[in-house]
Design a protein around this motif. Structure first.
Motif, PDB file in Angstrom:
ATOM      1  N   ALA A  34      -2.799  11.316 -17.116  1.00 19.71           N
ATOM      2  CA  ALA A  34      -5.008  12.645 -17.729  1.00 19.71           C
ATOM      3  C   ALA A  34      -4.549  13.181 -17.756  1.00 19.71           C
ATOM      4  CB  ALA A  34      -5.870  12.236 -15.671  1.00 19.71           C
ATOM      5  N   LEU A  35      -3.425  14.228 -17.500  1.00 21.79           N
ATOM      6  CA  LEU A  35      -3.441  15.183 -18.361  1.00 21.79           C
ATOM      7  C   LEU A  35      -2.899  15.903 -18.637  1.00 21.79           C
ATOM      8  CD1 LEU A  35      -2.320  17.863 -14.624  1.00 21.79           C
ATOM      9  CD2 LEU A  35      -5.043  17.395 -15.493  1.00 21.79           C
ATOM     10  N   ALA A  36      -1.955  14.889 -19.969  1.00 23.58           N
ATOM     11  CA  ALA A  36      -1.156  15.218 -20.522  1.00 23.58           C
ATOM     12  C   ALA A  36      -2.553  14.695 -22.356  1.00 23.58           C
ATOM     13  CB  ALA A  36       0.101  14.306 -21.194  1.00 23.58           C
ATOM     14  N   ILE A  37      -2.840  13.290 -21.367  1.00 24.68           N
ATOM     15  CA  ILE A  37      -4.198  13.026 -22.324  1.00 24.68           C
ATOM     16  C   ILE A  37      -5.446  13.805 -21.918  1.00 24.68           C
ATOM     17  CG2 ILE A  37      -5.580  11.147 -22.843  1.00 24.68           C
ATOM     18  CD1 ILE A  37      -3.561   8.797 -21.076  1.00 24.68           C
ATOM     19  N   LYS A  38      -5.945  14.746 -21.240  1.00 22.57           N
ATOM     20  CA  LYS A  38      -6.488  15.040 -21.204  1.00 22.57           C
ATOM     21  C   LYS A  38      -6.519  16.743 -23.120  1.00 22.57           C
ATOM     22  CE  LYS A  38      -9.511  18.556 -18.774  1.00 22.57           C
ATOM     23  NZ  LYS A  38      -9.691  19.185 -17.726  1.00 22.57           N
TER      24      LYS A  38
ATOM     25  N   PHE B  12       1.866  16.928 -25.567  1.00 25.94           N
ATOM     26  CA  PHE B  12       0.551  17.356 -24.987  1.00 25.94           C
ATOM     27  C   PHE B  12       1.853  17.032 -23.508  1.00 25.94           C
ATOM     28  CE2 PHE B  12      -1.996  16.740 -28.406  1.00 25.94           C
ATOM     29  CZ  PHE B  12      -2.150  17.709 -29.156  1.00 25.94           C
ATOM     30  N   LYS B  13       2.194  17.961 -22.328  1.00 24.39           N
ATOM     31  CA  LYS B  13       2.486  17.591 -20.977  1.00 24.39           C
ATOM     32  C   LYS B  13       1.594  17.889 -20.052  1.00 24.39           C
ATOM     33  CE  LYS B  13       7.140  18.554 -19.290  1.00 24.39           C
ATOM     34  NZ  LYS B  13       8.028  20.006 -18.799  1.00 24.39           N
ATOM     35  N   GLY B  14       1.763  17.123 -19.098  1.00 29.34           N
ATOM     36  CA  GLY B  14       1.076  17.174 -18.069  1.00 29.34           C
ATOM     37  C   GLY B  14       1.619  17.046 -16.703  1.00 29.34           C
ATOM     38  N   GLU B  15       1.965  17.685 -15.522  1.00 24.14           N
ATOM     39  CA  GLU B  15       2.565  17.145 -14.419  1.00 24.14           C
ATOM     40  C   GLU B  15       1.736  17.192 -13.342  1.00 24.14           C
ATOM     41  OE1 GLU B  15       6.036  19.908 -15.473  1.00 24.14           O
ATOM     42  OE2 GLU B  15       4.786  21.258 -13.899  1.00 24.14           O
ATOM     43  N   MET B  16       2.627  16.724 -12.159  1.00 24.41           N
ATOM     44  CA  MET B  16       1.216  16.266 -11.401  1.00 24.41           C
ATOM     45  C   MET B  16       2.502  16.804 -10.330  1.00 24.41           C
ATOM     46  SD  MET B  16      -0.937  12.917  -9.801  1.00 24.41           S
ATOM     47  CE  MET B  16       0.585  11.863 -10.206  1.00 24.41           C
ATOM     48  N   PHE B  17       2.351  16.905  -8.802  1.00 27.24           N
ATOM     49  CA  PHE B  17       3.029  17.669  -7.678  1.00 27.24           C
ATOM     50  C   PHE B  17       3.146  16.937  -7.097  1.00 27.24           C
ATOM     51  CE2 PHE B  17       2.910  20.729 -11.532  1.00 27.24           C
ATOM     52  CZ  PHE B  17       4.785  21.096 -11.325  1.00 27.24           C
ATOM     53  N   GLY B  18       4.127  16.435  -5.859  1.00 29.49           N
ATOM     54  CA  GLY B  18       3.746  15.956  -4.125  1.00 29.49           C
ATOM     55  C   GLY B  18       5.083  15.695  -3.637  1.00 29.49           C
ATOM     56  N   GLU B  19       4.921  15.046  -3.355  1.00 29.47           N
ATOM     57  CA  GLU B  19       7.047  14.331  -2.670  1.00 29.47           C
ATOM     58  C   GLU B  19       6.794  13.183  -2.107  1.00 29.47           C
ATOM     59  OE1 GLU B  19       5.161  15.849   2.363  1.00 29.47           O
ATOM     60  OE2 GLU B  19       5.239  17.884   0.608  1.00 29.47           O
ATOM     61  N   ILE B  20       7.810  12.711  -2.177  1.00 28.15           N
ATOM     62  CA  ILE B  20       8.318  11.915  -1.444  1.00 28.15           C
ATOM     63  C   ILE B  20       8.436  11.010  -0.204  1.00 28.15           C
ATOM     64  CG2 ILE B  20      10.220   9.465  -1.644  1.00 28.15           C
ATOM     65  CD1 ILE B  20       8.339  11.103  -4.395  1.00 28.15           C
ATOM     66  N   ILE B  21       7.898  10.083   0.013  1.00 30.82           N
ATOM     67  CA  ILE B  21       7.857   9.184   1.513  1.00 30.82           C
ATOM     68  C   ILE B  21       8.773   8.138   1.775  1.00 30.82           C
ATOM     69  CG2 ILE B  21       5.799  10.799   2.203  1.00 30.82           C
ATOM     70  CD1 ILE B  21       4.480   7.933   1.800  1.00 30.82           C
ATOM     71  N   ASP B  22       9.331   8.075   3.068  1.00 27.20           N
ATOM     72  CA  ASP B  22       9.952   6.929   3.145  1.00 27.20           C
ATOM     73  C   ASP B  22       9.219   5.638   3.098  1.00 27.20           C
ATOM     74  OD1 ASP B  22      12.197   8.418   3.626  1.00 27.20           O
ATOM     75  OD2 ASP B  22      12.064   9.034   5.589  1.00 27.20           O
ATOM     76  N   GLU B  23       8.301   5.695   3.371  1.00 27.14           N
ATOM     77  CA  GLU B  23       7.848   4.158   3.997  1.00 27.14           C
ATOM     78  C   GLU B  23       6.089   4.284   2.758  1.00 27.14           C
ATOM     79  OE1 GLU B  23       8.703   1.945   5.721  1.00 27.14           O
ATOM     80  OE2 GLU B  23       9.749   2.725   6.373  1.00 27.14           O
ATOM     81  N   PRO B  24       6.908   3.173   1.839  1.00 29.25           N
ATOM     82  CA  PRO B  24       5.796   2.668   0.253  1.00 29.25           C
ATOM     83  C   PRO B  24       4.082   3.048   1.512  1.00 29.25           C
ATOM     84  CG  PRO B  24       6.990   0.745   0.810  1.00 29.25           C
ATOM     85  CD  PRO B  24       7.039   1.449   1.610  1.00 29.25           C
TER      86      PRO B  24
END
Length: 194
Positions: free
Chosen positions: A179-183, A132-144
């Motif tokens: 969480a999406l894959a486990i669901k 089962f596959k799950g994906e979460m979308f976002g973007e990378i920022i420079d500072e943690p």
């Protein structure tokens, strides 16, 4: 009913147990004293690695086993670090080293779109596998930002929530790739375990 989590990553064990949380199923791991062999993840995809890990450990332990393979895919880096996320800056790299390399590789690049991908596989000792596959979308920022989570979480920003996944651990456990894959696995679990 007992199910084994095939990972030595304490953060993943904690996260998966919290999300899985199914009545009458005892989720075990190496923290319960169960030894699991090292599986060489030499597949070309998250699914290949997840299946291989689950199947080898299910046969070794003679237990129903859940394994995951997951990682960060950055669009501008042609999907890297991808399946090499845990060892992006070297074989035994720390989260800090991997994050440092990621930010260096993205220097001067405007398109920061990224996704976390997780493939969860349940394997039976008899050889059957279910992925089962799950994906979460976002973007990378420079500072943690944020102190929770692990891996790339402090740099993975979700515009919708205006936070990184390291700033919202409870929400992350609802919306994450894992969480999406486990669901999806939970929806089919009673059918699979018949």
């Amino acid at each position: 009913m007992k199910i084994l989590l095939a990972t030595g990553n304490k953060n993943k064990i904690k996260e998966i147990k919290k999300i899985l949380n199914i009545k009458n199923i005892d989720v075990l791991s190496i923290k319960d004293g169960i030894e699991i062999p090292d599986v060489i993840e030499d597949g070309n995809t998250f699914e290949e690695n997840s299946k291989k890990k689950a199947l080898e450990i299910a046969k070794f332990t003679n237990m129903i086993t859940i394994a995951d393979d997951s990682g960060l895919c950055v669009k501008a880096l042609d999907g890297k670090p991808g399946i090499y996320s845990a060892r992006y800056s070297g074989e035994h790299a720390t989260d800090e080293e991997n994050n440092k390399k990621l930010i260096q590789d993205l220097k001067g690049i405007e398109n920061r779109k990224a996704k976390f991908v997780c493939v969860i596989t349940l394997a039976k000792p008899t050889g059957e596998t279910y992925s089962f596959k799950g994906e979460m979308f976002g973007e990378i920022i420079d500072e943690p930002r944020g102190k929770e989570g692990f891996g790339y979480d402090p740099y993975f920003y979700i515009p919708k929530y205006k936070k990184t996944t390291a700033e919202m651990p409870d929400k992350k456990n609802e919306i994450s790739h894992r969480a999406l894959a486990i669901k999806l696995l939970k929806e089919k679990l009673s059918e699979i375990l018949k």
